[in-house]
Scaffold this motif. Structure first.
Motif, PDB file in Angstrom:
ATOM      1  N   PHE A   9      -1.530 -10.623  -6.808  1.00 32.79           N
ATOM      2  CA  PHE A   9      -2.412  -9.597  -7.354  1.00 32.79           C
ATOM      3  C   PHE A   9      -3.646 -10.267  -7.942  1.00 32.79           C
ATOM      4  O   PHE A   9      -3.624 -11.439  -8.311  1.00 32.79           O
ATOM      5  CB  PHE A   9      -1.700  -8.723  -8.395  1.00 32.79           C
ATOM      6  N   ARG A  10      -4.736  -9.505  -7.991  1.00 35.38           N
ATOM      7  CA  ARG A  10      -5.999 -10.002  -8.530  1.00 35.38           C
ATOM      8  C   ARG A  10      -6.573  -8.969  -9.487  1.00 35.38           C
ATOM      9  O   ARG A  10      -6.251  -7.785  -9.419  1.00 35.38           O
ATOM     10  CB  ARG A  10      -7.015 -10.266  -7.412  1.00 35.38           C
ATOM     11  N   ALA A  11      -7.461  -9.416 -10.350  1.00 30.59           N
ATOM     12  CA  ALA A  11      -8.121  -8.510 -11.273  1.00 30.59           C
ATOM     13  C   ALA A  11      -9.490  -9.088 -11.630  1.00 30.59           C
ATOM     14  O   ALA A  11      -9.806 -10.233 -11.289  1.00 30.59           O
ATOM     15  CB  ALA A  11      -7.282  -8.289 -12.537  1.00 30.59           C
ATOM     16  N   VAL A  12     -10.283  -8.270 -12.309  1.00 37.29           N
ATOM     17  CA  VAL A  12     -11.638  -8.681 -12.685  1.00 37.29           C
ATOM     18  C   VAL A  12     -11.846  -8.407 -14.162  1.00 37.29           C
ATOM     19  O   VAL A  12     -11.143  -7.604 -14.774  1.00 37.29           O
ATOM     20  CB  VAL A  12     -12.701  -7.919 -11.870  1.00 37.29           C
ATOM     21  N   GLY A  13     -12.823  -9.092 -14.736  1.00 38.88           N
ATOM     22  CA  GLY A  13     -13.307  -8.752 -16.058  1.00 38.88           C
ATOM     23  C   GLY A  13     -14.461  -7.768 -15.934  1.00 38.88           C
ATOM     24  O   GLY A  13     -15.157  -7.735 -14.917  1.00 38.88           O
ATOM     25  N   GLY A  14     -14.664  -6.972 -16.949  1.00 41.21           N
ATOM     26  CA  GLY A  14     -15.711  -5.962 -16.884  1.00 41.21           C
ATOM     27  C   GLY A  14     -17.108  -6.524 -16.924  1.00 41.21           C
ATOM     28  O   GLY A  14     -18.075  -5.809 -16.649  1.00 41.21           O
ATOM     29  N   ASP A  15     -17.258  -7.818 -17.258  1.00 42.80           N
ATOM     30  CA  ASP A  15     -18.601  -8.372 -17.379  1.00 42.80           C
ATOM     31  C   ASP A  15     -19.233  -8.677 -16.029  1.00 42.80           C
ATOM     32  O   ASP A  15     -20.449  -8.624 -15.890  1.00 42.80           O
ATOM     33  CB  ASP A  15     -18.589  -9.633 -18.253  1.00 42.80           C
ATOM     34  N   THR A  16     -18.432  -9.009 -15.000  1.00 41.62           N
ATOM     35  CA  THR A  16     -19.019  -9.308 -13.689  1.00 41.62           C
ATOM     36  C   THR A  16     -18.445  -8.458 -12.556  1.00 41.62           C
ATOM     37  O   THR A  16     -19.062  -8.368 -11.502  1.00 41.62           O
ATOM     38  CB  THR A  16     -18.805 -10.786 -13.307  1.00 41.62           C
ATOM     39  N   ARG A  17     -17.270  -7.870 -12.740  1.00 46.89           N
ATOM     40  CA  ARG A  17     -16.611  -7.111 -11.675  1.00 46.89           C
ATOM     41  C   ARG A  17     -16.524  -7.949 -10.396  1.00 46.89           C
ATOM     42  O   ARG A  17     -16.801  -7.479  -9.301  1.00 46.89           O
ATOM     43  CB  ARG A  17     -17.355  -5.811 -11.389  1.00 46.89           C
ATOM     44  N   GLN A  18     -16.143  -9.198 -10.542  1.00 47.39           N
ATOM     45  CA  GLN A  18     -16.113 -10.128  -9.419  1.00 47.39           C
ATOM     46  C   GLN A  18     -14.688 -10.639  -9.239  1.00 47.39           C
ATOM     47  O   GLN A  18     -14.077 -11.155 -10.168  1.00 47.39           O
ATOM     48  CB  GLN A  18     -17.046 -11.308  -9.690  1.00 47.39           C
ATOM     49  N   TYR A  19     -14.149 -10.508  -8.008  1.00 50.29           N
ATOM     50  CA  TYR A  19     -12.849 -11.087  -7.719  1.00 50.29           C
ATOM     51  C   TYR A  19     -12.987 -12.601  -7.547  1.00 50.29           C
ATOM     52  O   TYR A  19     -14.054 -13.119  -7.223  1.00 50.29           O
ATOM     53  CB  TYR A  19     -12.256 -10.506  -6.436  1.00 50.29           C
ATOM     54  N   GLY A  20     -11.886 -13.307  -7.722  1.00 45.50           N
ATOM     55  CA  GLY A  20     -11.846 -14.740  -7.521  1.00 45.50           C
ATOM     56  C   GLY A  20     -10.423 -15.191  -7.310  1.00 45.50           C
ATOM     57  O   GLY A  20      -9.804 -14.866  -6.297  1.00 45.50           O
TER      58      GLY A  20
END
Length: 522
Positions: A159-170
């Motif tokens: 599973f993956r998630a993002v932070g609200g500051d960039t909305r970028q997967y990694g």
């Protein structure tokens, strides 16, 4: 749902008409843990649900064209802060997962319907999918922006998630790692079913549950997902081994490191750096902060860092300078970091074990080649219940950081003295530290670089202030034994008057072959 003859049985949703209303049944986490325990008490049975032949033949672009229709999202018209969209089975995602909604303590299966997806560009006749296809995973959206994901679950237990500051997967996380980095195939436990608990109106937390299974172990997990500038996932896992496991990986993180300023062995691209994460950060049970830059080694590297009741660890992307990547397509400078915060259980912390790091050679940026996880000292045995609770932090800025100075950059190159003929081979290291009290020290402070190596010799060890980044640069050479290519472990920190000023920098460097050394000196 029931467990018959040791096998988990679910309603045959694939053969049901889309308009059929599947039966409901009571659900809670205790029940799910009971299902996982029963699974583990019986022989493993692989999924018998075959992917439709047409779906298996899809090209990458065809599979990507299978778009979920947003008006079919779970809770699309419920006025809630969350919506859930589903991925279609196909291509490499061959085994369906079964999805359920929980309302007032009752769960009901979400029935697959081809009308949920757009098939126009895939070359697939949706009529042929009715009764023969299903879901491979899901993505979660939040009220702040219905167009972007905040999390996605797809494939095995990833599973993956993002932070609200960039909305970028990694980078990605997994529920569990089993026997990673052995000279045999790794086992990948798989989520087989998920339950989504309908959240109250205006709630900023989504609770979902997962059942996991594999030949060696079964498990039940509870996720509480709270999007934000730093996205929080609180995870409770109950694990039930079927058989002894040699290397169990708890809270595994998976990332990519192709090359950076410290490791340019594979640097054949025009961009200066390519990586999702640039280092492993650890906060030990004894309170020491450690930074380990990542590498892309020529051969697999396995590192183990012994600890007891760790306070946290994570794979971080510290370098946030776009100019260091020059990538205006996938923006590596925006990739989230991921921090694991263990929660104490009934017996205190996570006990004795080690944070383990696996670095696998990769030839490009499309392969995840970095894995980090917690490995308990006691090996799992059948019949046990293993309980682990932890919090994941996804974002560009982590909630915990050393009050001491942190490693800013690591650079390496040929050793020796510029302008003088080199009489032997050595390798040079330049490690920059910033933060803490480094910027406030008098310029004539007697800052000392303290370095130890597992073997070989260190030379030309110095530390000096650099005004351009308001910190200190430690410089040193390492001279390896003349006939050895055994990796060398290094530890470095800065101190003044016997007092540490920085976190501990550690590194694993493999000396080149004798032939490569001669070439470098010629």
């Amino acid at each position: 749902m029931a467990l018959a003859a040791g096998r988990w049985i679910r309603p045959d949703f694939a053969s049901a008409a889309p308009s059929a209303s599947p039966p409901s049944q009571p659900f809670d986490y205790a029940w799910l843990k009971g299902q996982a325990r029963k699974l583990a008490g019986n022989a493993y049975q692989a999924s018998q649900e075959a992917l439709p032949p047409a779906m298996a033949k899809l090209s990458y672009d065809q599979y990507q064209s299978l778009r979920f229709r947003t008006d079919h999202a779970l809770w699309a018209n419920a006025g809630l802060a969350f919506r859930v969209q589903f991925f279609h089975v196909g291509r490499s995602f061959a085994e369906p997962v079964h999805l359920f909604e929980i309302v007032d303590g009752q769960s009901r299966e979400i029935v697959y319907d081809p009308a949920m997806f757009e098939f126009d560009k895939s070359g697939i006749d949706p009529k042929l999918m009715r009764g023969h296809a299903g879901f491979s995973g899901f993505r979660v959206q939040f009220v702040t922006d219905w167009k972007d994901d905040v999390a996605a679950f797809l494939g095995a237990s990833y599973f993956r998630a993002v932070g609200g500051d960039t909305r970028q997967y990694g980078l990605s996380a997994r529920a569990l790692a089993v026997d990673t980095a052995f000279p045999r195939p790794e086992e990948f436990p798989r989520f087989t079913a998920f339950w989504f608990e309908r959240p109250p109106k205006d709630s900023g937390t989504l609770t979902l549950y997962a059942l996991m299974d594999s030949p060696s172990i079964a498990g039940a997990l509870r996720f509480q997902i709270a999007p934000g500038g730093i996205q929080i996932m609180d995870i409770d896992s109950a694990l039930y081994p079927r058989k002894p496991i040699e290397r169990l990986g708890v809270a595994p993180l998976t990332s990519m490191f192709f090359y950076g300023e410290n490791e340019r062995r594979a640097a054949n691209d025009w961009r200066p750096e390519i990586h999702d994460s640039d280092g492993l950060s650890m906060w030990t049970g004894a309170g020491e902060w450690i930074w380990r830059p990542l590498t892309n080694p020529a051969q697999l590297h396995f590192s183990s860092y012994v600890d007891e009741n760790p306070r946290g660890f994570g794979l971080l992307q510290r370098d946030r300078d776009w100019d260091h990547y020059q990538d205006d397509g996938v923006y590596y400078d925006r990739r989230p970091s991921l921090w694991v915060e263990p929660k104490p259980g009934l017996n205190g912390g996570w006990g004795k074990g080690s944070v383990q790091l696996v670095e696998i050679p990769t030839v490009d940026e499309t392969f995840d080649n970095i894995v980090a996880f917690w490995n308990p000292l006691e090996k799992p045995k059948p019949g046990q219940e293993l309980l682990f609770s932890y919090r994941l932090h996804w974002g560009t800025h982590m909630p915990y950081a050393s009050p001491l100075a942190q490693t800013l950059a690591t650079r390496t190159g040929i050793g020796g003295t510029v302008g003088q003929k080199r009489q032997y081979f050595s390798w040079h290291f330049a490690v920059d530290f910033a933060g803490g009290e480094l910027g406030a020290l008098p310029k004539d402070a007697a800052v000392e670089a303290v370095i130890t190596v597992s073997h070989g010799q260190t030379e030309h060890v110095t530390a000096h202030y650099v005004g351009e980044f308001h910190g200190y640069r430690a410089l040193f050479d390492v001279k390896p034994p003349e006939d050895s290519i055994e990796p060398i472990d290094m530890r470095l920190y800065l101190r003044v008057d016997g007092r540490p000023l920085t976190e501990t920098w550690i590194y694993l460097w493999t000396p080149p072959s004798l032939k490569e050394r001669k070439t470098a000196l010629s």
